[in-house]
Design a protein around this motif. Structure first.
Motif, PDB file in Angstrom:
ATOM      1  N   TYR A 214      54.468  11.242   9.915  1.00 47.15           N
ATOM      2  CA  TYR A 214      53.808  11.094  11.211  1.00 47.15           C
ATOM      3  C   TYR A 214      54.214   9.740  11.772  1.00 47.15           C
ATOM      4  CZ  TYR A 214      50.753  15.169  11.148  1.00 47.15           C
ATOM      5  OH  TYR A 214      50.270  16.451  11.171  1.00 47.15           O
ATOM      6  N   CYS A 215      54.490   9.695  13.066  1.00 48.38           N
ATOM      7  CA  CYS A 215      54.920   8.445  13.704  1.00 48.38           C
ATOM      8  C   CYS A 215      54.146   8.246  15.004  1.00 48.38           C
ATOM      9  CB  CYS A 215      56.422   8.469  13.995  1.00 48.38           C
ATOM     10  SG  CYS A 215      57.030   7.001  14.861  1.00 48.38           S
ATOM     11  N   MET A 216      53.601   7.047  15.196  1.00 45.77           N
ATOM     12  CA  MET A 216      52.910   6.682  16.430  1.00 45.77           C
ATOM     13  C   MET A 216      53.632   5.505  17.081  1.00 45.77           C
ATOM     14  SD  MET A 216      48.905   6.844  15.352  1.00 45.77           S
ATOM     15  CE  MET A 216      48.277   8.153  14.300  1.00 45.77           C
ATOM     16  N   VAL A 217      53.940   5.640  18.366  1.00 41.64           N
ATOM     17  CA  VAL A 217      54.608   4.576  19.122  1.00 41.64           C
ATOM     18  C   VAL A 217      53.552   3.836  19.940  1.00 41.64           C
ATOM     19  CG1 VAL A 217      56.310   4.047  20.901  1.00 41.64           C
ATOM     20  CG2 VAL A 217      56.769   5.857  19.218  1.00 41.64           C
ATOM     21  N   THR A 218      53.482   2.535  19.778  1.00 40.26           N
ATOM     22  CA  THR A 218      52.438   1.751  20.422  1.00 40.26           C
ATOM     23  C   THR A 218      52.892   0.310  20.645  1.00 40.26           C
ATOM     24  OG1 THR A 218      50.179   0.878  20.125  1.00 40.26           O
ATOM     25  CG2 THR A 218      51.483   1.207  18.152  1.00 40.26           C
ATOM     26  N   LYS A 219      52.195  -0.403  21.536  1.00 36.74           N
ATOM     27  CA  LYS A 219      52.452  -1.829  21.720  1.00 36.74           C
ATOM     28  C   LYS A 219      51.495  -2.664  20.882  1.00 36.74           C
ATOM     29  CE  LYS A 219      51.018  -3.892  25.473  1.00 36.74           C
ATOM     30  NZ  LYS A 219      50.830  -4.230  26.910  1.00 36.74           N
ATOM     31  N   LEU A 220      50.539  -2.013  20.223  1.00 30.09           N
ATOM     32  CA  LEU A 220      49.536  -2.715  19.434  1.00 30.09           C
ATOM     33  C   LEU A 220      50.087  -3.087  18.061  1.00 30.09           C
ATOM     34  CD1 LEU A 220      46.633  -3.690  18.918  1.00 30.09           C
ATOM     35  CD2 LEU A 220      46.067  -1.354  18.201  1.00 30.09           C
ATOM     36  N   ARG A 221      50.011  -4.357  17.718  1.00 32.13           N
ATOM     37  CA  ARG A 221      50.429  -4.816  16.402  1.00 32.13           C
ATOM     38  C   ARG A 221      49.204  -4.851  15.496  1.00 32.13           C
ATOM     39  NH1 ARG A 221      53.587 -10.348  17.319  1.00 32.13           N
ATOM     40  NH2 ARG A 221      51.658 -10.815  18.416  1.00 32.13           N
ATOM     41  N   SER A 222      49.002  -3.790  14.752  1.00 36.38           N
ATOM     42  CA  SER A 222      47.852  -3.717  13.845  1.00 36.38           C
ATOM     43  C   SER A 222      48.141  -2.714  12.748  1.00 36.38           C
ATOM     44  CB  SER A 222      46.578  -3.325  14.612  1.00 36.38           C
ATOM     45  OG  SER A 222      45.463  -3.365  13.760  1.00 36.38           O
ATOM     46  N   GLU A 224      47.049  -2.427   9.738  1.00 31.31           N
ATOM     47  CA  GLU A 224      45.880  -1.921   9.018  1.00 31.31           C
ATOM     48  C   GLU A 224      45.161  -0.834   9.823  1.00 31.31           C
ATOM     49  OE1 GLU A 224      43.282  -1.627   5.806  1.00 31.31           O
ATOM     50  OE2 GLU A 224      45.203  -2.668   6.007  1.00 31.31           O
ATOM     51  N   THR A 225      45.050  -1.042  11.137  1.00 32.55           N
ATOM     52  CA  THR A 225      44.364  -0.061  11.983  1.00 32.55           C
ATOM     53  C   THR A 225      45.049   1.304  11.912  1.00 32.55           C
ATOM     54  OG1 THR A 225      43.572  -1.758  13.511  1.00 32.55           O
ATOM     55  CG2 THR A 225      43.679   0.494  14.350  1.00 32.55           C
ATOM     56  N   PHE A 226      46.370   1.317  12.022  1.00 33.69           N
ATOM     57  CA  PHE A 226      47.087   2.591  12.008  1.00 33.69           C
ATOM     58  C   PHE A 226      47.140   3.198  10.607  1.00 33.69           C
ATOM     59  CE2 PHE A 226      48.373   0.900  16.080  1.00 33.69           C
ATOM     60  CZ  PHE A 226      48.321   2.029  16.870  1.00 33.69           C
ATOM     61  N   SER A 227      47.071   2.358   9.599  1.00 34.22           N
ATOM     62  CA  SER A 227      46.992   2.889   8.234  1.00 34.22           C
ATOM     63  C   SER A 227      45.713   3.705   8.066  1.00 34.22           C
ATOM     64  CB  SER A 227      47.014   1.744   7.212  1.00 34.22           C
ATOM     65  OG  SER A 227      48.279   1.128   7.171  1.00 34.22           O
ATOM     66  N   LYS A 228      44.609   3.197   8.618  1.00 37.97           N
ATOM     67  CA  LYS A 228      43.332   3.910   8.533  1.00 37.97           C
ATOM     68  C   LYS A 228      43.374   5.220   9.336  1.00 37.97           C
ATOM     69  CE  LYS A 228      40.412  -0.110   7.640  1.00 37.97           C
ATOM     70  NZ  LYS A 228      39.894   0.404   6.348  1.00 37.97           N
ATOM     71  N   ILE A 229      44.044   5.189  10.486  1.00 40.93           N
ATOM     72  CA  ILE A 229      44.190   6.411  11.288  1.00 40.93           C
ATOM     73  C   ILE A 229      44.990   7.453  10.516  1.00 40.93           C
ATOM     74  CG2 ILE A 229      45.233   7.396  13.360  1.00 40.93           C
ATOM     75  CD1 ILE A 229      44.579   4.790  14.807  1.00 40.93           C
ATOM     76  N   PHE A 230      46.077   7.003   9.887  1.00 36.17           N
ATOM     77  CA  PHE A 230      46.912   7.932   9.115  1.00 36.17           C
ATOM     78  C   PHE A 230      46.132   8.554   7.959  1.00 36.17           C
ATOM     79  CE2 PHE A 230      50.842   5.558  10.690  1.00 36.17           C
ATOM     80  CZ  PHE A 230      51.240   6.591  11.504  1.00 36.17           C
ATOM     81  N   ASP A 231      45.252   7.774   7.333  1.00 35.44           N
ATOM     82  CA  ASP A 231      44.445   8.320   6.237  1.00 35.44           C
ATOM     83  C   ASP A 231      43.670   9.552   6.711  1.00 35.44           C
ATOM     84  OD1 ASP A 231      45.311   6.321   4.567  1.00 35.44           O
ATOM     85  OD2 ASP A 231      43.527   5.065   4.819  1.00 35.44           O
ATOM     86  N   GLN A 232      43.088   9.454   7.910  1.00 31.01           N
ATOM     87  CA  GLN A 232      42.309  10.570   8.456  1.00 31.01           C
ATOM     88  C   GLN A 232      43.210  11.736   8.839  1.00 31.01           C
ATOM     89  OE1 GLN A 232      38.970  10.713   8.558  1.00 31.01           O
ATOM     90  NE2 GLN A 232      39.137  12.809   9.327  1.00 31.01           N
ATOM     91  N   VAL A 234      46.136  12.636   7.569  1.00 31.31           N
ATOM     92  CA  VAL A 234      46.641  13.346   6.391  1.00 31.31           C
ATOM     93  C   VAL A 234      45.556  14.239   5.788  1.00 31.31           C
ATOM     94  CG1 VAL A 234      47.535  13.066   4.055  1.00 31.31           C
ATOM     95  CG2 VAL A 234      48.394  11.608   5.898  1.00 31.31           C
ATOM     96  N   LYS A 235      44.307  13.740   5.751  1.00 28.84           N
ATOM     97  CA  LYS A 235      43.201  14.556   5.242  1.00 28.84           C
ATOM     98  C   LYS A 235      43.037  15.827   6.070  1.00 28.84           C
ATOM     99  CE  LYS A 235      40.422  10.742   3.391  1.00 28.84           C
ATOM    100  NZ  LYS A 235      39.146   9.979   3.544  1.00 28.84           N
TER     101      LYS A 235
END
Length: 517
Positions: A214-222, A224-232, A234-235
């Motif tokens: 899964y890949c998300m394109v964003t201007k936000l440098r975070s 940890e935030t996207f790692s948490k989103i990916f966790d959800q 994948v579940k």
């Protein structure tokens, strides 16, 4: 080519500059094809349309119209008038900067989407090989035709699977989170956050299968935030792809939360068939270190190697990182780059380099590039530039080229700085890495920068048009024991960009940070 601020009373020599544009065109032609499709700064149109193979593992063929309008495949460093190019970049930077806070990133102050594009990248057979392709996206690819994201999506599969040549179907694997970076047509950094995982097996016992990204394109440098989103994500996908897609579609409508805040996303959970809420929090460890893990970096690299890398970056030496995993490359390279604050790296920046464009490592311009250990085996070290250093992360060592010239730096200051880092590292052995550790380590490097260049504002003046002018002689002399090092640092493109980005209303960024705590 290194671009310099206006300098009075000093005649610049040519030593240490990155080479003329004509030579760059000869040596970096193939790099410019892929790298600039990911960068997107203002460039000249090509006289002839670029042609590439659409075979497996190669870049897809693009039309002449796309080349002219979106790719503009000439590097900034290859431009005939690099000073004009830098001036354009400075204009763009000034548009998003607060006069009272010229160096704080815009993503802290502005409202913008949490991410702009999301996709699922899978593998499919083509001839005798498997190739990555976008199997699902939002917005759909057909909607993006002619959009500014269109050129980016062409290369997302390649960067999601930079190790395509060694990927094999497996029964189990460790999940990896990594990232690639590019610059859009407005000269703003965009990040492609990726999560690679093995989809749930449909048989028992589990069969061998290829991973999905899964890949998300964003201007936000975070990170940890996207790692948490990916966790959800994948579940949800393990139960139903539709559930994951529904969640991502709902999430893309949200603005990025401020540091420490969260957004609430409503979506239909197919597992229970009801509308549910999920809270997505933007974690923070201080604005500059929100998305990094410096405690992990210090433990992984060690004090001596970390300082050596940092000093090489400050004088824009080429660094080629070698690691065993995509996650290590991303985490370590991204974290180290934040230590340069308030400077921002201006050279080539590819945290994860696909194997098919490994010859990018022969580029004559400054770069920070990461490659996998498997790909390093095919690397011809003798062909590397004399100022290119190889950093072997797993071995905690740096390999310098035979004709490498030492960087002038005060030995007493270096020794003291190393002692402080080693003392702090010893405390981390039994402690769990936390955001507080990252801030404390980052502050050590911040004090380093403040000691060496914190007096810059005393040597900058502005003309009637508001353009900045640095007296390099007085600036370097005022650095005392660090004068020789500061002189070399001040000739870099990132320091030049920093000085030229100042306005008459600008305050000394170091004083401002101290006031903010």
């Amino acid at each position: 080519m290194a671009l310099l601020p206006k300098i009075r009373k000093v005649k610049e020599d040519k030593k240490g500059l990155s080479g003329d544009p004509s030579e760059t065109k000869k040596k970096g032609n193939r790099l410019s094809v892929l790298y600039n499709s990911m960068r997107g700064s203002k460039r000249r149109e090509l006289k002839e349309p670029h042609k590439t193979d659409s075979d497996c593992g190669k870049l897809p063929r693009t039309s002449e119209t796309q080349d002219a309008k979106t790719l503009r495949l000439l590097e900034e460093e290859m431009c005939d008038d690099p000073k004009k190019l830098l001036a354009e970049r400075v204009k763009e930077l000034r548009k998003v900067r607060d006069p009272d806070s010229p160096q704080i990133s815009a993503d802290v102050r502005e409202d913008f989407p949490l991410f702009e594009f999301v996709c699922e990248v899978s593998l499919r057979r083509k001839s005798e090989n498997f190739c990555p392709y976008i199997s699902w996206s939002h917005p759909p690819l057909r909607v993006l035709e002619g959009d500014r994201l269109a050129a980016i999506t062409l290369n997302i599969p390649t960067f999601c699977f930079p190790d395509m040549d060694i990927v094999e179907p497996v029964k189990k694997m460790k999940t990896e989170t990594y990232c690639f970076v590019f610059t859009d047509l407005q000269a703003q950094n965009k990040f492609g956050y990726c999560r690679r995982f093995l989809p749930a097996s449909k048989s028992d016992p589990p069969e061998k299968r290829f991973p999905v990204v899964y890949c998300m394109v964003t201007k936000l440098r975070s990170f940890e935030t996207f790692s948490k989103i990916f966790d959800q994500v994948v579940k949800l996908r393990d139960f139903s792809s539709a559930g994951a897609y529904s969640f991502l579609k709902a999430l893309i409508e949200q603005n990025a939360p401020k540091p420490g805040k969260s957004v609430t996303v409503k979506y239909i959970n197919p597992k229970i068939g009801n509308l549910v809420d999920i809270h997505v929090e933007r974690v923070t460890a201080g604005q500059r270190f929100e998305h990094v893990d410096l405690a992990y970096v210090l433990t992984k690299l060690g004090s001596k190697l970390l300082v050596e890398i940092f000093i090489n970056l400050l004088v824009e030496r080429k660094l080629l990182f070698v690691a065993e995993s995509l996650s290590d490359l991303t985490t370590i390279i991204h974290s180290i780059m934040q230590l340069l604050y308030p400077l921002q790296w201006q050279g080539i920046y590819i945290p994860v380099l696909p194997q098919e464009i490994l010859d990018a490592t022969s580029s004559p311009v400054p770069f920070v590039i990461g490659i996998l250990k498997e790909h390093a085996k095919t690397l011809d070290e003798e062909a590397l530039d004399d100022e290119c250093n190889l950093v072997y992360i797993a071995d905690k060592r740096i390999v310098k080229r035979p004709n490498f010239t030492d960087i002038p730096f005060n030995k007493k200051f270096r020794k003291k700085f190393l002692q402080e880092l080693k003392l702090y590292k010893s405390k981390l052995v039994k402690a769990e890495s936390t955001a507080e550790h990252t801030v404390q380590i980052g502050d050590m490097f911040y004090q380093f920068m403040r000691t060496t260049i914190g007096h810059y504002s005393d040597h900058v003046t502005f003309d009637e048009a508001g353009e900045s002018d640095l007296d390099l002689t007085s600036f370097s002399d005022a650095a005392g024991d660090h004068s020789e090092f500061v002189w070399q640092l001040s000739k870099t493109q990132m320091f030049s960009s920093f000085i030229q980005g100042l306005t008459p209303e600008s305050r000394n960024v170091f004083d401002q940070i101290n006031e903010e705590g």
